[in-house]
Every structure is written in structure tokens, then in C-alpha cells.
Design a protein around this motif. Structure first.
Motif: not given
Length: 337
Positions: A68-83, A94-104
Motif C-alpha cells: 500500500a505504501a509503494v502504491v501511494l508513493g507512486l501515485l504521489f509521484v505520478g500525479g505530480a509529474v502529470s500536473a 515538487m513536495l509531492a514528488i519528494v514525499l512519494g519518492v521518500a515513501m517508496v
């Protein structure tokens, strides 16, 4: 884990699932319904992995939170990149990408350490496992939304409240038109059954809008055949909570608020949080969703999840603290150190 623990996991999984089904039938607008199903899935996954690999109990227990943590982290990164591709880079992205990468990254390190039997201090394990809580919260919210959407809407609402979502160049865009079209379908079905609920479009005026959303929505409804007497306009709301509160004021002014339940219409990704808010405000309502473009739904649903988490901050802070204490205990008992 010994066999009695496997039996306990099996019993817990079945019991939690039955509780979830009963709870969602009694009140589908409770997030706890999704929490109960998540608990059932967690017990089932731990049981399955323990049977397959009884020598790694920590991995069996933590597999679902890790996933679940990996899925959520990848969603943070994917959503931020798409935006960023659509709207340009911003601080929030940028904060969403950092948070997502840190979670993964934290989850991958914890998984690798557990599988390799690598010794880590209890504090280190606890920090690496922290992303498991938001991951589980996301899974539970997703399951709650799925259960809530399956609930049958009751007939004969006294009013159909349509939540606004913003105008584009002063006109009703497709997303909002879908909500209004869904409300029209409800009104026509009720009219065919000999009833005539009030249709109440709700939305105020944004800084970039030439008119309130509610006014444009009302015009859309009338242009598609609803009589003006069947439409009332709410034109001040700027949040979902205000949509509902101000709509209730209008219904009370017409002596309709206490006469029965409401039907609230919004986009599919917004149904879950809207239902939570209606229940929190003490509004008897069924919430139904209208279609949204598939490419828009993942990032929109992620924003809804974050908004739902902040809607109950104390509950989620308490949950995070309990999770940290639990994983610290697990690390002390089962992790090599």
C-alpha cells in the motif's frame, strides 16, 4: 508463526469482513467500513504468506502495508509529474514528488532488510515503516468509497443537490455537465413516478468566473427542460461543506429540510468525501456519482483522499501514533537487531 496464530488470523479475517458488510448496510457513509475490509484483507494476506513462508513472520504481517505504501508513493509521484506536464512545475508538485519518492525508498529499504535478515535498530525500523500507515489509510478509503458507491439510493428525495465544480470561460464544462445531466435523470425518474423533487445546483463565484456556478448550472438545467419552478439556486458556496450547509438553509426556508432525505449528485471521485461530510453535518442524504474522464480520476481521487485525511486530523494523527508504536513493538520482537 505457530498454527494457532494462523487460526486466529483466519477467524479475524472472516469476522472483520462480516462486520464490514453489516456496517456498510446500516450506514454506508462510514470510513470505518473500508477500515474493516482492509483489516480483513490484511489478515488474509498475512495468513497466506505465513503458510507459504512461515520463517518470515515480519514479512507476512507487513506485506500489505508495504504494498500500500509503494502504491501511494507512486501515485504521489505520478500525479505530480502529470500536473507538471499539464500546468508547469510548482512547489506543491515538487513536495509531492519528494514525499512519494521518500515513501517508496523507505519501504523498499525496509523490505530488503527484512528479507535479507539485516539487523536494524528499532528506531530505524520504525521510521522506515511509517509510510505503511498512510498506505493502509489510502487502501481503506478506496474500499470505503467502493462500498459506498454500491449502496442503493433511496427513491423519493425531497431535493436533488448538485455540487458545483467550477466554470470554464463562464460556461459549464463537461465534468460539471455530467453532474447536471445525472441530476436531470434523477428528476425525470422521480417525475415519472409522480413526484417532483426540487433540483438545487450549488456553487459560488470564483475569482476567475464571470458569474456564480449555481447561476450557470441553473441556466443549464432550465435549458434542458426543467421548469423554473423545479430549480432553486445556491450561489455562495466555495467548499463542499458550504454547498451542503447553504443548500440546507434554502431547503429550510421552503420548509423542505425536515420532510425527508436528499439526493446529492457529484462526480464519481468525489462521492466518498461528500458522503462523509453529509453524515458529519447530520444531513440525511444519498450521494451518487456522475462520470468523469478516466485520465482525470487518479489524481482527483488522490486529492480527495488527502482532503478526507485532513477532515479528521485527530483521528489520523492518533492512528499514525498507534501505528508507530505497533511497528516499534514488532521490530523489537521479530526484527533482527
Amino acid at each position: 508463526m505457530p498454527a494457532p496464530v494462523d487460526v486466529l488470523l483466519a477467524v479475524a479475517g472472516v469476522a472483520l469482513l462480516l462486520l464490514a458488510l453489516r456496517s456498510s448496510k446500516v450506514e454506508p457513509r462510514r470510513w470505518r467500513n473500508g477500515v474493516l475490509v482492509t483489516g480483513s484483507l490484511w489478515a488474509a494476506s498475512a495468513l497466506a504468506l505465513d503458510v507459504l513462508s512461515p520463517a518470515t513472520p515480519a514479512v507476512a504481517v507487513l506485506a500489505l502495508p508495504w504494498l500500500a505504501a509503494v502504491v501511494l508513493g507512486l501515485l504521489f509521484v505520478g500525479g505530480a509529474v502529470s500536473a507538471a506536464v499539464r500546468d508547469g512545475r510548482g512547489l506543491a508538485g515538487m513536495l509531492a514528488i519528494v514525499l512519494g519518492v521518500a515513501m517508496v525508498a523507505a519501504t523498499v529499504l525496509a523490505t530488503a532488510a527484512a528479507l535479507a535478515g539485516h539487523p536494524l535498530p528499532v528506531a530505524g525500523v520504525t521510521v522506515l515503516l511509517l509510510p505503511g500507515y498512510p498506505g493502509l489509510a489510502f487502501i481503506s478509503y478506496l474500499l470505503y468509497c467502493l462500498l459506498q458507491r454500491r449502496a442503493d439510493a433511496r427513491p423519493a428525495p425531497v431535493a436533488v443537490v448538485v455540487l458545483g465544480s467550477g466554470l470554464v470561460d463562464g460556461t459549464v464544462p463537461t465534468l460539471l455537465a455530467n453532474r447536471l445531466d445525472a441530476a436531470i435523470e434523477v428528476w425525470r425518474a422521480e417525475r415519472g413516478a409522480g413526484r417532483a423533487p426540487l433540483v438545487l445546483p450549488s456553487g459560488g463565484q470564483g475569482d476567475d468566473e464571470p458569474m456564480p456556478e449555481g447561476v450557470a448550472m441553473a441556466a443549464y438545467l432550465v435549458a434542458r427542460g426543467l421548469p423554473t419552478s423545479a430549480v432553486a439556486t445556491e450561489d455562495r458556496a466555495t467548499t463542499t461543506e458550504e454547498n451542503l450547509l447553504l443548500s440546507r438553509e434554502i431547503l429550510r426556508s421552503r420548509s423542505l429540510a425536515e420532510d425527508g432525505h436528499l439526493r446529492v449528485v457529484t462526480s464519481s471521485y468525489h462521492v466518498g468525501r461528500s458522503a462523509l461530510i453529509t453524515r458529519s453535518l447530520g444531513i440525511d442524504a444519498d450521494v451518487t456519482g456522475s462520470p468523469a474522464a478516466w485520465h482525470f480520476v487518479p489524481s482527483a481521487f488522490l486529492r480527495e483522499f488527502l482532503a478526507a485525511v485532513t477532515y479528521r486530523p485527530r483521528t489520523n494523527v492518533a492512528g499514525l501514533l498507534l501505528w508507530a508504536c505497533g511497528v516499534a513493538l514488532l521490530a523489537y520482537a521479530a526484527w533482527p537487531s
